[in-house]
Scaffold this active site. Sequence first.
Site, PDB file in Angstrom:
ATOM      1  N   GLU A 225       0.868  -1.175   0.000  1.00 35.00           N
ATOM      2  CA  GLU A 225       0.000   0.000   0.000  1.00 35.00           C
ATOM      3  C   GLU A 225       0.908   1.229   0.000  1.00 35.00           C
ATOM      4  OE1 GLU A 225      -3.242  -0.753  -0.422  1.00 35.00           O
ATOM      5  OE2 GLU A 225      -3.247   1.395  -0.883  1.00 35.00           O
ATOM      6  N   SER A 226       0.862   1.977  -1.092  1.00 31.89           N
ATOM      7  CA  SER A 226       1.815   3.090  -1.238  1.00 31.89           C
ATOM      8  C   SER A 226       1.692   4.107  -0.111  1.00 31.89           C
ATOM      9  CB  SER A 226       1.641   3.761  -2.594  1.00 31.89           C
ATOM     10  OG  SER A 226       0.307   4.136  -2.801  1.00 31.89           O
TER      11      SER A 226
ATOM     12  N   CYS B  76       4.927  -2.031  -8.448  1.00 31.68           N
ATOM     13  CA  CYS B  76       3.550  -1.705  -8.056  1.00 31.68           C
ATOM     14  C   CYS B  76       3.521  -0.486  -7.131  1.00 31.68           C
ATOM     15  CB  CYS B  76       2.894  -2.949  -7.455  1.00 31.68           C
ATOM     16  SG  CYS B  76       1.114  -2.910  -7.638  1.00 31.68           S
TER      17      CYS B  76
ATOM     18  N   ARG C 138      -2.798   5.831  -9.789  1.00 31.95           N
ATOM     19  CA  ARG C 138      -3.025   4.698  -8.869  1.00 31.95           C
ATOM     20  C   ARG C 138      -4.222   3.883  -9.340  1.00 31.95           C
ATOM     21  NH1 ARG C 138      -3.498   5.997  -2.629  1.00 31.95           N
ATOM     22  NH2 ARG C 138      -3.501   3.742  -2.488  1.00 31.95           N
TER      23      ARG C 138
ATOM     24  N   ARG D  14      -4.241  -4.748  -8.337  1.00 30.58           N
ATOM     25  CA  ARG D  14      -4.623  -3.343  -8.074  1.00 30.58           C
ATOM     26  C   ARG D  14      -3.501  -2.396  -8.512  1.00 30.58           C
ATOM     27  NH1 ARG D  14      -5.212  -1.725  -3.166  1.00 30.58           N
ATOM     28  NH2 ARG D  14      -4.141  -3.464  -2.190  1.00 30.58           N
TER      29      ARG D  14
ATOM     30  N   GLU E  47       8.011 -10.601  -8.523  1.00 29.41           N
ATOM     31  CA  GLU E  47       8.362 -11.487  -7.396  1.00 29.41           C
ATOM     32  C   GLU E  47       7.301 -12.576  -7.190  1.00 29.41           C
ATOM     33  OE1 GLU E  47       7.024  -8.650  -7.319  1.00 29.41           O
ATOM     34  OE2 GLU E  47       5.607  -8.473  -5.671  1.00 29.41           O
TER      35      GLU E  47
ATOM     36  N   HIS F 147       4.125  -7.428 -10.730  1.00 28.25           N
ATOM     37  CA  HIS F 147       4.821  -8.083  -9.617  1.00 28.25           C
ATOM     38  C   HIS F 147       5.759  -9.199 -10.084  1.00 28.25           C
ATOM     39  CE1 HIS F 147       2.554  -6.399  -6.171  1.00 28.25           C
ATOM     40  NE2 HIS F 147       1.641  -6.193  -7.103  1.00 28.25           N
TER      41      HIS F 147
END
Length: 197
Positions: free
Chosen positions: A53-54, A84, A115, A143, A180, A178
């Site tokens: 969550e930024s 992200c 976003r 998201r 990862e 992502h």
Amino acid sequence: MRVAVVGVQGDVEEHVIAAKKALKNLKVDGEVVATRKAGVVSKSDAVIIPGGESTTISRLIFSDSIADEIVQIANEGKPVMGTCAGLILLSKYGDEQVAKTNTKLLGLMDIWIKRNAFGRQRESFQVKLNVKGIGEYDAVFIRAPAIVKVKENVDVLATFEDYIVAARQNNVLALAFHPELTDDTRIHEYFLRMSIR
Ligand code: GLN
């Protein structure tokens, strides 16, 4: 080499595992450390800012010296990758959601971001991208934010629909997806090679 993963929130462990695998594949001696303490990033050769969550990650890294340390090592020419939420933090120009939530950004890339660009209907999805320098790549979006505009000094590495989803500005790499979360470590290898040069 020492790779630091900013470990305040988000998919930290997955990045640690992927970066370790990438080091091994590249046959480079090194360690990967997740950190939420001051003084680790500044002593690393590369740093990864994970997704999450930024707003939360921003608050936590700006509440101690981690934010300054990321900027410092980026200015030293060491590689920095944001995925992200990490992409949001790397940008210089946020959107109205960033402004509304008073999210402080690191401002390391001349990119304009949005976003949650892909809307609520598509919270997460997987898609094949063509990534410059890598080739065909199966990308997982959750998201996800996107890059809507870049300055000419930014190299666009991948696009999806009307958006830029991977970009590089010198030693700084931003991905909307992502890397990862899949077994494919080519993105981490590309990133680590940015420091080996
Ligand atoms: N939507 C999140 C944000 O804006 C990012 C999502 C993610 O990192 N998976 O901070």
